[in-house]
Design a protein around this motif. Structure first.
Motif, PDB file in Angstrom:
ATOM      1  N   LEU C  28      33.747  -9.096  -1.661  1.00  0.00           N
ATOM      2  CA  LEU C  28      32.653  -8.123  -1.710  1.00  0.00           C
ATOM      3  C   LEU C  28      31.669  -8.565  -2.787  1.00  0.00           C
ATOM      4  O   LEU C  28      32.013  -8.615  -3.963  1.00  0.00           O
ATOM      5  CB  LEU C  28      33.207  -6.733  -2.045  1.00  0.00           C
ATOM      6  CG  LEU C  28      32.190  -5.600  -2.217  1.00  0.00           C
ATOM      7  CD1 LEU C  28      31.515  -5.273  -0.894  1.00  0.00           C
ATOM      8  CD2 LEU C  28      32.845  -4.344  -2.782  1.00  0.00           C
ATOM      9  N   ALA C  29      30.462  -8.912  -2.371  1.00  0.00           N
ATOM     10  CA  ALA C  29      29.427  -9.289  -3.347  1.00  0.00           C
ATOM     11  C   ALA C  29      28.555  -8.065  -3.572  1.00  0.00           C
ATOM     12  O   ALA C  29      28.968  -7.119  -4.229  1.00  0.00           O
ATOM     13  CB  ALA C  29      28.654 -10.496  -2.826  1.00  0.00           C
ATOM     14  N   GLY C  30      27.344  -8.035  -2.973  1.00  0.00           N
ATOM     15  CA  GLY C  30      26.504  -6.838  -3.098  1.00  0.00           C
ATOM     16  C   GLY C  30      26.907  -5.767  -2.106  1.00  0.00           C
ATOM     17  O   GLY C  30      26.608  -4.585  -2.275  1.00  0.00           O
ATOM     18  N   GLY C  31      27.579  -6.182  -1.063  1.00  0.00           N
ATOM     19  CA  GLY C  31      28.100  -5.215  -0.091  1.00  0.00           C
ATOM     20  C   GLY C  31      27.076  -4.686   0.894  1.00  0.00           C
ATOM     21  O   GLY C  31      27.389  -3.800   1.682  1.00  0.00           O
ATOM     22  N   HIS C  32      25.848  -5.236   0.864  1.00  0.00           N
ATOM     23  CA  HIS C  32      24.823  -4.589   1.682  1.00  0.00           C
ATOM     24  C   HIS C  32      24.802  -5.018   3.140  1.00  0.00           C
ATOM     25  O   HIS C  32      23.993  -4.525   3.922  1.00  0.00           O
ATOM     26  CB  HIS C  32      23.459  -4.702   1.008  1.00  0.00           C
ATOM     27  CG  HIS C  32      23.250  -3.520   0.106  1.00  0.00           C
ATOM     28  ND1 HIS C  32      24.209  -3.122  -0.815  1.00  0.00           N
ATOM     29  CD2 HIS C  32      22.251  -2.620   0.011  1.00  0.00           C
ATOM     30  CE1 HIS C  32      23.773  -2.042  -1.433  1.00  0.00           C
ATOM     31  NE2 HIS C  32      22.594  -1.718  -0.949  1.00  0.00           N
ATOM     32  N   VAL C 103      17.768  -2.129  -1.862  1.00  0.00           N
ATOM     33  CA  VAL C 103      18.690  -3.131  -1.314  1.00  0.00           C
ATOM     34  C   VAL C 103      18.673  -4.377  -2.196  1.00  0.00           C
ATOM     35  O   VAL C 103      19.719  -4.972  -2.477  1.00  0.00           O
ATOM     36  CB  VAL C 103      18.292  -3.476   0.145  1.00  0.00           C
ATOM     37  CG1 VAL C 103      19.012  -4.732   0.636  1.00  0.00           C
ATOM     38  CG2 VAL C 103      18.587  -2.297   1.073  1.00  0.00           C
ATOM     39  N   HIS C 105      18.294  -4.600  -5.267  1.00  0.00           N
ATOM     40  CA  HIS C 105      19.027  -4.404  -6.525  1.00  0.00           C
ATOM     41  C   HIS C 105      20.519  -4.657  -6.372  1.00  0.00           C
ATOM     42  O   HIS C 105      21.240  -4.797  -7.349  1.00  0.00           O
ATOM     43  CB  HIS C 105      18.808  -2.986  -7.061  1.00  0.00           C
ATOM     44  CG  HIS C 105      17.449  -2.804  -7.654  1.00  0.00           C
ATOM     45  ND1 HIS C 105      16.724  -1.648  -7.503  1.00  0.00           N
ATOM     46  CD2 HIS C 105      16.672  -3.632  -8.387  1.00  0.00           C
ATOM     47  CE1 HIS C 105      15.559  -1.766  -8.114  1.00  0.00           C
ATOM     48  NE2 HIS C 105      15.509  -2.970  -8.667  1.00  0.00           N
ATOM     49  N   MET C 106      21.009  -4.661  -5.151  1.00  0.00           N
ATOM     50  CA  MET C 106      22.445  -4.859  -4.924  1.00  0.00           C
ATOM     51  C   MET C 106      22.742  -6.164  -4.208  1.00  0.00           C
ATOM     52  O   MET C 106      23.696  -6.864  -4.539  1.00  0.00           O
ATOM     53  CB  MET C 106      23.013  -3.683  -4.105  1.00  0.00           C
ATOM     54  CG  MET C 106      23.120  -2.357  -4.831  1.00  0.00           C
ATOM     55  SD  MET C 106      24.187  -2.407  -6.303  1.00  0.00           S
ATOM     56  CE  MET C 106      25.803  -2.660  -5.560  1.00  0.00           C
TER      57      MET C 106
END
Lengths: 789, 165, 267
Positions: C28-32, C103, C105-106
């Motif tokens: 899981l990195a930014g999860g977006h 988005v 930002h993550m």
């Protein structure tokens, strides 16, 4: 005008809670012991339900119940209904198919609920829903309204042969035929009014609760008309007697029509709450909203307009197929008939009009009223015909409109409506000035220098609002009256509570209704509260839609205030020891004519309740009055919108370069709020023209089932909007209000498409005019520019 | 269940959550901060925007467990309870930047973040582009754009007057 | 979402071990991308390995003639980085076109590349700039990394640590958005570094990001939009959906390529 009275741009009283995150939307509400509902929905557009196996799901953790259409029928829960009877040309009644809250025997669209799981948590309900095994026999589906009536097409409901709900008409076919025969010029168009998904930002929610002690149900829901919901769920669904069902619609996050209707999930939440003995909450996911909220529009129309040698319109005829989806939603039948064909005269004197409408079932979600409801479709027909007619005859489109405007009032159209007042030339003139129509040629040349195509389009629209005179709509098939109610409760300290049958979901009633009270009673606006949306608090009312709350709801409030004033004058007369006829009321003060004797509003209110100055034989104590107002006519807001577009011919991308709206809404209570309504309506109309369109594939899958595929207009899709008003006062209601909520959505699509077709030089473009569609239209017309470096 | 500790609107929060709990669920259901809304299920609409460590984030697309030690600010924490409104909140009210109010908390939190990144003098184009992750169905954005421009200027004035005190 | 366990390793080695132990676990990195997919129950990893606590994955630095960006660098970090803006301004600009501000930002560059969405922007930049993707195991050329729609050369338990971009002389990116999703309906990245000219296309290809040799050859003769005039690519192999037919996408590739070259040469 006082600072908070009628006509003042009062800042909204309701805003504080919204900007601080303290609103109370339905999903913000939780009941002790609340369980959650998750619906098992048909993945097929058309399928026989052979069996439902729920044993495994029922054993999943947290599951309180798995319910299907069989249990619903066993419990004798009635069907959802469409409350407006339309008769076909041959006199036969519309073919309304049964619509159970959970599909029974057959699923008719993707998303049709076939079972529901109730569990302690939402995640548990959803986990268990995946274990419900439904055995479907998939049937062929039909989704295109233009195909629905053809032979060999799948039949959706037994009651409706050829999937035809009704074949309705309005007007004099023969007279129109003869007018066309002798016409000098005829303009013909094939038009599709694209299907839209309302997408209020707040998804629908329903919380059902059942009190075994009192036998009373409570439903919290996202409704524009809680009393209508209660009436239908009591009288037709048969959930409970009306007095044993309370419906509360608290803060509602936008409706645009989609929250008028009574939906299966609301019925199921109530029923399941009783079945499992706990409150049951259902919150739509956006994907469910896409599938199951009633969509809007979806017309296929052939229309023709006949002109004489002078360019005067002599007749109009239209043949429309309207898609009502898989089931008839609450008011679906009225939208493509009495809300559509009755507006085909537009702002013009058209001697003869004939319109035929076939309503059909398809294997798609239900279609019902969406902002404008019928009137955007009518405006699109009329304004496209006039614009194209002008081009074909080589006339200036503004001039051709002006020539054909209705100029004398009242004006009886050939399609029922009696226009009471208006000045169409005034709004056109003002709009032409603001839009700098004279400078368009220069701007077009400048665009061309940048490799862009520029176009201008008009829409001089009319709508019928202030819905509606009850006797009139009753004669046309409505199952309800469309009056409105108000109750004014004056407290002993002089503060005022207004209970209105209207419902606010963005319109700002807590401010505008309070402005009326402040203006009338001369009391500070902060001393007025507006209460709505709870059937236990508010007397019966019809809710908010069809731009009716100002014209109808506030008229009811005027009537109630008249009664309050009359009663207060009696109280003041006793206090001031004067004859009632000598009491004058002005600026919050009661005075005896010709004397310096007076009593302030608060003193009179207090005396009404302490009742020390009069006896019970002379006067009843208290100061509370109610009124029902039934309008005597529709209202007819009208105006002129001008759209200027700039198109990149290489990509087909359209930008709205400028927007001018000049509307006549009659008397404006709060110009700030009215402008906001125009902005929002225009955005939805531009959305229809450029961005939005619900697409089903041939198997009935909704291809545009999320915001990733269905384009909602964003801030950078729209320009700043130039909005102005002209005023002719509505003669049929006490305040002179016409209504403003739908104008933008009604006017805008035609203005945009007229501008695009002006720019690209071909009429062959459908909505939404996406970049791909514009590029393809240019290519087909051979008008693509050479590649610019 | 798994433990997570974070700060929400200045208050420390330590709680056990199901790992699949999204930040927005923690806020709405456990902390009863219902000003943060859910408007879609594809991370598009922006009704759920809050600040995480000072930056705008879609709280529907972050797991609570990803936020161990984080500072979260929601619409409820933007201005002190019973204190004056934040200039951006005031600007939305003053400019009629909201109708139904549902997208509003996300809009305001996004607007404050725009000012942080883009400064106090914001032109129409910039604001519209910066709002690409926030959808409003009511206002046509016209008054939201006006409100953000006004709010941005007011935040500067507010900062200046605070500095002078 | 389906239930899963959540792991928060503090070193790359721990993360790789966790991934090796459970073949279905997902980093899981930014999860977006991952979280929205899980929310719709279209993915069901039993275990999520959160990479955000691992030190040293976020840095952005200029080393010699390459710009190196840590895999966990957020789109907003890349967009706002003075180092990126100085070294490869188009990369900073491209990062600012991904998703929306929240988005950005993550979302992370590593996550975007590992996912290889056929409409994502970063794959076009990697391929267009001839980047090298560095993992915990090896270095992979962009030309070898993107192997098709949503597929890459990454092996199980292989984690992207950074991406190294050679500095181009001229480069530009033109993105035509899908109006609804804001992803690239078509995006064209062009770059010139000495004699190496690359034209990389995202959004259009049915197999994900790809290069156009014919355009590159034409631009080698002269790096000017005029070199591409009249040039098209076949519609075969293009994506086709309600937003854009294969024919329309193929057409846009030509338009955007010319516009990108024009931008790159400052016209």
């Amino acid at each position: 005008m006082c600072a908070t009275g009628i006509g003042a741009a009062v800042r909204r009283k309701e805003d504080h809670r919204f900007i601080t995150g303290k609103g109370h939307y339905t999903d913000d509400i939780n009941q002790p012991g609340q369980a959650y509902a998750y619906f098992v929905r048909s993945p097929h557009a058309h399928a026989t339900i052979k069996s439902i196996e729920a044993k495994e799901a029922a054993r999943m953790p947290g599951v309180l119940g798995v319910l299907t259409g069989a249990e619903l029928a066993a419990d004798k829960i009635g069907n959802l209904i469409c409350g407006w009877m339309i008769h076909s040309k041959d006199g036969s009644p519309m073919k309304m198919a049964p619509h159970p809250a959970l599909a029974s025997g057959k699923a008719c669209f993707v998303g049709d609920p076939v079972a529901v799981v109730i569990a302690a948590t939402l995640a548990q309900a959803r986990d268990a829903a995946e274990k419900v095994k439904v055995d479907y026999a998939v049937l062929p589906a039909v989704t295109d309204p233009a195909q629905a009536q053809k032979s060999g097409v799948p039949q959706i409901h037994e009651v409706a042969p050829n999937n035809t709900i009704y074949q309705w008409h309005l007007g004099d076919a023969k007279a129109v035929e003869s007018a066309f025969t002798s016409a000098k010029h005829v303009t013909k168009l094939d038009l599709v009014n694209n299907r839209l998904v309302p997408n209020a930002m707040e998804p629908r929610v329903a919380i059902g609760d059942y009190d075994t002690g009192s036998g009373t149900f409570t439903l919290w829901n996202t409704s524009q008309n809680p009393h209508v919901a209660r009436l239908v769920i009591a009288a037709f669904v048969g959930m409970a007697p009306e007095h044993k069902l309370r419906v509360i619609a608290p803060d509602v996050g936008g409706g645009f029509g989609s929250k008028i209707f009574i939906y299966p999930e609301e019925v199921v939440a109530l029923w399941a709450a009783k079945r499992v003995g706990r409150p049951v909450k259902w919150t739509a996911e956006r994907s469910e909203s896409f599938l199951c909220d009633a969509h809007g529009r979806d017309h296929v129309t052939h229309a023709e307009m006949a002109f004489d040698a002078e360019g005067r319109i002599v007749a109009l005829r239209a043949k429309t197929v309207a898609n009502l989806g898989a089931y008839m939603s609450t008011f679906s039948s009225a939208v493509p008939t009495y809300l559509y064909a009755t507006l085909l005269s537009g702002q013009y004197e058209i001697p003869q009009i004939y319109c035929e409408v076939d309503a059909v079932y398809t294997n798609t979600g239900p279609v019902d009223a969406y902002r404008g409801a019928g009137r955007p479709e009518a405006t699109f027909v009329v304004e496209r015909l006039v614009e194209v007619g002008a081009r074909e005859m080589g006339q200036d489109p503004a001039e051709l409109r002006r020539k054909n405007f209705v100029k004398e009032f009242p004006h009886q159209t050939p399609v029922i409506m009696n226009y009471d007042t208006g000045d169409y030339n005034a709004s056109l003139k003002r709009a032409l000035e603001i839009a700098d129509y004279k400078g368009f040629g220069r701007r077009k040349r400048e665009s061309a220098r940048n490799g862009k195509l520029r176009g201008v389009g008009f829409s001089t629209y009319i709508e019928a609002c202030g819905i509606a005179p009850s006797a009139a709509v009753g004669s046309l098939g409505a199952g309800v009256g469309l009056w409105e109610s108000a109750e004014v409760r004056v407290n002993p300290t002089g503060s005022v509570e207004v209970l209105t049958g209207c419902h606010a979901h963005g319109q700002g009633h807590e401010t505008t209704f309070a402005q009326l009270v402040s203006d009338r009673l001369g009391i500070p606006i902060d001393n007025v509260s507006i209460i709505h949306g709870d059937t236990d608090k508010v007397q019966f009312g019809m809710g908010t839609y069809g731009s009716r709350s100002g014209a109808v709801g506030m008229s009811a409030l005027v009537k109630a205030l008249d009664k309050v004033e009359a009663k207060a004058k009696k109280v003041a007369a006793h206090m001031l020891e004067a004859a009632e006829g000598d009491i004058e009321f002005k600026d919050g003060k009661f005075s005896v004519a010709g004397t310096d004797k007076s009593a302030a509003w608060g003193e009179v209110a207090l005396n009404a309740y302490i009742a020390h100055k009069f006896s019970g034989q002379e006067l009843e104590p208290g100061l509370k009055e109610g009124a029902f107002y039934d309008p005597t006519n529709f209202t007819f807001p009208a105006g002129c919108h001008i759209c200027e577009v700039e198109i990149d011919p290489e990509t087909g991308n359209t930008e709205i370069a400028a927007w001018t709206a000049v509307d006549d809404f009659g008397v404006v209570v709060n110009p700030m709020i009215v402008e906001g309504q125009v902005h929002g309506g225009v955005a939805q109309g531009v959305g229809q023209a450029l961005y939005e369109g619900a697409v089903y594939d041939k198997d009935g899958q909704l291809v545009t089932g999320s915001l990733l595929d269905y384009c909602m207009p964003r801030a950078d899709h729209l320009p700043a909007l130039n909005v102005a008003t002209t005023v002719t006062k509505c003669p049929s209601n006490p305040l002179g209000i016409k209504g403003c909520g739908e104008a933008g959505a009604i006017a805008a699509p035609a203005a945009v498409i007229n501008a695009i077709t002006d720019a690209i030089g071909t009429e062959a473009i459908a909505m939404p005019a996406t970049p791909q569609a514009v590029w393809a239209a240019l290519k087909k017309a051979g008008r693509s520019l050479p590649h610019a470096a | 269940m798994a433990a997570v500790s974070l700060t929400v609107n200045g208050k420390p929060v330590t709680t056990d959550v199901d790992p699949r709990t999204l930040l927005v669920q923690l806020l709405r259901e456990e902390l009863r901060l219902t000003g943060t809304h859910v408007g879609c299920d594809t991370s598009q609409c922006g009704a759920c925007v809050v600040h995480v460590n000072g930056k705008a984030v879609k709280s529907c697309t972050v797991l609570a467990l990803q936020l161990e030690g984080a500072q979260v600010l929601t619409i409820e924490g933007l201005a002190p309870t019973d204190g004056p409104l934040h200039p951006m909140q005031e600007a939305f009210r003053e400019n009629h930047g909201l109708q139904c109010g549902y997208c509003t908390p996300g809009m305001i939190m996004t607007a404050v973040d725009i000012v942080r990144r883009k400064g106090h003098e914001l032109d129409d184009r910039t604001i519209r582009e910066e709002l690409e992750g926030n959808i409003c169905r009511c206002t046509g954005y016209h008054n939201i754009v006006k409100a953000i421009a006004a709010g941005a200027r007011a935040m500067q004035a507010g900062a200046a007057s605070q500095a002078a005190e | 979402m389906y239930a899963f366990t959540f792991r928060r390793p503090e070193t790359l080695r721990q993360a790789a071990n966790l991934l090796s132990k459970n073949g279905d676990a997902k980093p899981l990195a930014g999860g977006h991308t991952l979280l929205p997919t899980m929310k719709l129950r279209l993915a069901s990893p039993p275990e999520l390995i959160d990479l955000s606590r691992i030190e040293g994955l976020e840095g952005i630095e200029l080393t010699g003639r390459a710009l190196t960006i840590g895999a966990m660098a957020r789109h907003a970090d890349v967009h706002g980085s003075p180092v990126v803006q100085q070294a490869i301004p188009v990369l900073a600009k491209l990062a600012g076109m991904i998703g929306d501000p929240a988005v950005r930002h993550m979302g992370t560059i590593g996550g975007s590349i590992a996912n290889n969405d056929p409409s994502a922007d970063y794959p076009a930049a990697c391929l267009g700039l001839g980047a090298t993707i560095v993992t915990n195991k090896r270095r992979i050329k962009a030309d070898d990394f993107f192997t098709g729609m949503f597929s890459t050369a990454l092996e199980p338990a292989e984690i992207i640590t950074k991406v190294s971009f050679p500095i181009p002389k001229k480069a530009a990116y033109q993105k035509f958005r899908n109006q609804a999703s804001r992803y690239a309906l078509v995006g064209v990245f062009v770059a010139k570094r000495g004699g190496d000219i690359r034209v990389a296309v995202t959004g259009a290809g049915a197999n994900g990001v790809f290069r156009i040799q014919s355009f590159e050859e034409a631009l080698k003769k002269r790096f000017s939009p005029k070199s591409l005039e009249g040039m098209t690519i076949p519609a075969d192999g293009m994506n086709s959906d309600i937003h854009g037919s294969a024919e329309y996408r193929a057409h846009l590739v030509g338009v955007l390529a010319r516009r990108a070259v024009a931008e790159a040469v400052g016209k």
